[in-house]
Enzyme design. Structure first.
Site, PDB file in Angstrom:
ATOM      1  N   ARG A  23       4.565   9.052  33.874  1.00 26.74           N
ATOM      2  CA  ARG A  23       5.412   9.638  32.833  1.00 26.74           C
ATOM      3  C   ARG A  23       4.945   9.296  31.428  1.00 26.74           C
ATOM      4  O   ARG A  23       5.240   9.995  30.471  1.00 26.74           O
ATOM      5  CB  ARG A  23       6.856   9.152  32.986  1.00 26.74           C
ATOM      6  CG  ARG A  23       7.508   9.516  34.294  1.00 26.74           C
ATOM      7  CD  ARG A  23       8.798   8.762  34.467  1.00 26.74           C
ATOM      8  NE  ARG A  23       8.491   7.332  34.596  1.00 26.74           N
ATOM      9  CZ  ARG A  23       9.405   6.368  34.575  1.00 26.74           C
ATOM     10  NH1 ARG A  23      10.679   6.658  34.425  1.00 26.74           N
ATOM     11  NH2 ARG A  23       9.047   5.113  34.701  1.00 26.74           N
ATOM     12  N   GLN A  46      17.447  -5.118   8.381  1.00 28.57           N
ATOM     13  CA  GLN A  46      17.180  -3.811   7.786  1.00 28.57           C
ATOM     14  C   GLN A  46      15.886  -3.243   8.356  1.00 28.57           C
ATOM     15  O   GLN A  46      14.938  -3.987   8.598  1.00 28.57           O
ATOM     16  CB  GLN A  46      17.046  -3.986   6.273  1.00 28.57           C
ATOM     17  CG  GLN A  46      16.976  -2.722   5.478  1.00 28.57           C
ATOM     18  CD  GLN A  46      17.123  -3.017   3.997  1.00 28.57           C
ATOM     19  OE1 GLN A  46      18.128  -3.545   3.566  1.00 28.57           O
ATOM     20  NE2 GLN A  46      16.120  -2.683   3.224  1.00 28.57           N
ATOM     21  N   ARG A  59      -0.117   1.651  -0.855  1.00 28.81           N
ATOM     22  CA  ARG A  59       1.192   1.107  -1.223  1.00 28.81           C
ATOM     23  C   ARG A  59       1.056  -0.414  -1.194  1.00 28.81           C
ATOM     24  O   ARG A  59       0.727  -0.987  -0.178  1.00 28.81           O
ATOM     25  CB  ARG A  59       2.269   1.563  -0.246  1.00 28.81           C
ATOM     26  CG  ARG A  59       2.555   3.052  -0.321  1.00 28.81           C
ATOM     27  CD  ARG A  59       3.706   3.413   0.610  1.00 28.81           C
ATOM     28  NE  ARG A  59       3.967   4.827   0.643  1.00 28.81           N
ATOM     29  CZ  ARG A  59       4.956   5.448   0.012  1.00 28.81           C
ATOM     30  NH1 ARG A  59       5.792   4.749  -0.734  1.00 28.81           N
ATOM     31  NH2 ARG A  59       5.121   6.743   0.121  1.00 28.81           N
ATOM     32  N   HIS A  62       3.324  -5.736  -2.346  1.00 35.78           N
ATOM     33  CA  HIS A  62       4.724  -6.022  -2.655  1.00 35.78           C
ATOM     34  C   HIS A  62       5.240  -7.282  -1.967  1.00 35.78           C
ATOM     35  O   HIS A  62       4.774  -7.641  -0.889  1.00 35.78           O
ATOM     36  CB  HIS A  62       5.621  -4.865  -2.193  1.00 35.78           C
ATOM     37  CG  HIS A  62       5.173  -3.530  -2.668  1.00 35.78           C
ATOM     38  ND1 HIS A  62       5.134  -2.432  -1.850  1.00 35.78           N
ATOM     39  CD2 HIS A  62       4.748  -3.101  -3.889  1.00 35.78           C
ATOM     40  CE1 HIS A  62       4.704  -1.389  -2.529  1.00 35.78           C
ATOM     41  NE2 HIS A  62       4.462  -1.765  -3.768  1.00 35.78           N
ATOM     42  N   LYS A  72       8.616  -9.593   7.550  1.00 38.53           N
ATOM     43  CA  LYS A  72       8.542  -8.194   7.966  1.00 38.53           C
ATOM     44  C   LYS A  72       7.763  -8.103   9.273  1.00 38.53           C
ATOM     45  O   LYS A  72       6.829  -8.865   9.505  1.00 38.53           O
ATOM     46  CB  LYS A  72       7.776  -7.343   6.944  1.00 38.53           C
ATOM     47  CG  LYS A  72       8.375  -7.261   5.580  1.00 38.53           C
ATOM     48  CD  LYS A  72       7.465  -6.435   4.683  1.00 38.53           C
ATOM     49  CE  LYS A  72       7.956  -6.429   3.253  1.00 38.53           C
ATOM     50  NZ  LYS A  72       7.016  -5.734   2.367  1.00 38.53           N
ATOM     51  N   HIS A 119       2.499  -7.811   0.731  1.00 38.28           N
ATOM     52  CA  HIS A 119       2.117  -6.873   1.780  1.00 38.28           C
ATOM     53  C   HIS A 119       1.794  -5.514   1.177  1.00 38.28           C
ATOM     54  O   HIS A 119       2.436  -5.077   0.233  1.00 38.28           O
ATOM     55  CB  HIS A 119       3.273  -6.721   2.776  1.00 38.28           C
ATOM     56  CG  HIS A 119       3.061  -5.613   3.749  1.00 38.28           C
ATOM     57  ND1 HIS A 119       3.683  -4.387   3.630  1.00 38.28           N
ATOM     58  CD2 HIS A 119       2.275  -5.546   4.851  1.00 38.28           C
ATOM     59  CE1 HIS A 119       3.293  -3.612   4.631  1.00 38.28           C
ATOM     60  NE2 HIS A 119       2.435  -4.285   5.383  1.00 38.28           N
ATOM     61  N   TYR A 132       9.085  -0.457   9.284  1.00 37.43           N
ATOM     62  CA  TYR A 132       9.265  -1.862   8.906  1.00 37.43           C
ATOM     63  C   TYR A 132      10.581  -2.385   9.473  1.00 37.43           C
ATOM     64  O   TYR A 132      11.601  -1.716   9.379  1.00 37.43           O
ATOM     65  CB  TYR A 132       9.428  -2.009   7.393  1.00 37.43           C
ATOM     66  CG  TYR A 132       8.306  -1.585   6.523  1.00 37.43           C
ATOM     67  CD1 TYR A 132       7.477  -2.535   5.944  1.00 37.43           C
ATOM     68  CD2 TYR A 132       8.093  -0.248   6.211  1.00 37.43           C
ATOM     69  CE1 TYR A 132       6.462  -2.150   5.080  1.00 37.43           C
ATOM     70  CE2 TYR A 132       7.081   0.143   5.361  1.00 37.43           C
ATOM     71  CZ  TYR A 132       6.277  -0.820   4.802  1.00 37.43           C
ATOM     72  OH  TYR A 132       5.273  -0.442   3.950  1.00 37.43           O
ATOM     73  N   LYS A 167       3.782   2.323 -10.607  1.00 38.11           N
ATOM     74  CA  LYS A 167       4.290   0.954 -10.507  1.00 38.11           C
ATOM     75  C   LYS A 167       3.266   0.036  -9.834  1.00 38.11           C
ATOM     76  O   LYS A 167       2.967  -1.051 -10.331  1.00 38.11           O
ATOM     77  CB  LYS A 167       5.606   0.931  -9.731  1.00 38.11           C
ATOM     78  CG  LYS A 167       6.216  -0.446  -9.621  1.00 38.11           C
ATOM     79  CD  LYS A 167       7.545  -0.392  -8.886  1.00 38.11           C
ATOM     80  CE  LYS A 167       8.125  -1.786  -8.757  1.00 38.11           C
ATOM     81  NZ  LYS A 167       9.408  -1.764  -8.052  1.00 38.11           N
ATOM     82  N   ASP A 168       2.721   0.481  -8.704  1.00 35.18           N
ATOM     83  CA  ASP A 168       1.737  -0.344  -7.992  1.00 35.18           C
ATOM     84  C   ASP A 168       0.465  -0.529  -8.820  1.00 35.18           C
ATOM     85  O   ASP A 168      -0.157  -1.592  -8.793  1.00 35.18           O
ATOM     86  CB  ASP A 168       1.397   0.251  -6.633  1.00 35.18           C
ATOM     87  CG  ASP A 168       2.540   0.108  -5.633  1.00 35.18           C
ATOM     88  OD1 ASP A 168       3.540  -0.566  -5.947  1.00 35.18           O
ATOM     89  OD2 ASP A 168       2.425   0.685  -4.532  1.00 35.18           O
TER      90      ASP A 168
END
Length: 176
Positions: A23, A46, A59, A62, A72, A119, A132, A167-168
């Protein structure tokens, strides 16, 4: 799940074990008991998804500053990424060292990022999705970052950056 040390204290590459049959397969991607047994933060408060349209999207890098630091667990659910972490814990023997790994749908790998690490990732394919799981709630006032190409870290990205947020791109050099 199989936990592999990354060479940075507290950071692990986590491989899920697929139980396959005609399967398809079934695999556990989270188990509080196994995380506790490894000495990892078992809190899960979260979950978030990052969808990225174009290959070469970066990305990062951070993190959330104390007292809102978060662990994380990162998994690529569509496409592929080169995932990078940097140890920013000043008292760590691995301070300013980085680790990078390809996470893809096909390789059954996840990256556990401890508190105190920055990260980020670059997408290796169009239409890439990243999932995440986090140990702390998002706190906008605690959101921080370091520059993705800061020579203090010397990260070797596998492909050129084609897209990055303002921003990054605006994060300054790391001087701590």
């Amino acid at each position: 799940m199989i936990f592999h040390k990354t060479g940075l204290e507290g950071a692990f590459l986590v491989e899920y074990e697929a139980n396959a049959d005609e399967r398809g397969f079934f695999a556990r991607t989270w188990c509080r008991r196994e995380f506790v047994e490894q000495g990892l933060n078992p809190e899960l408060v979260q979950c978030s998804i990052s969808f990225n349209k174009k290959k070469g999207t970066l990305r990062g890098m951070h993190y959330q500053a104390a007292p809102y630091a978060e662990a994380k667990l990162v998994r690529c659910t569509r496409g592929a990424i080169y995932d990078v972490i940097i140890d920013l814990r000043p008292d760590s023997p691995d301070w300013r060292r980085w680790f990078g790994v390809e996470l893809a749908v096909a390789n059954n790998k996840m990256l556990y990022v401890p508190e105190g690490f920055a990260h980020g990732f670059i997408t290796l394919a169009d239409n890439t999705e990243v999932f995440y799981q986090m140990s702390a709630y998002y706190q906008p006032e605690a959101t921080k970052g370091v520059r993705w190409n800061d020579p203090a870290f010397g990260i070797q990205w596998p492909i050129p950056v084609e897209m990055i947020s303002r921003k990054d791109e605006s994060y300054g050099a790391y001087w701590s």
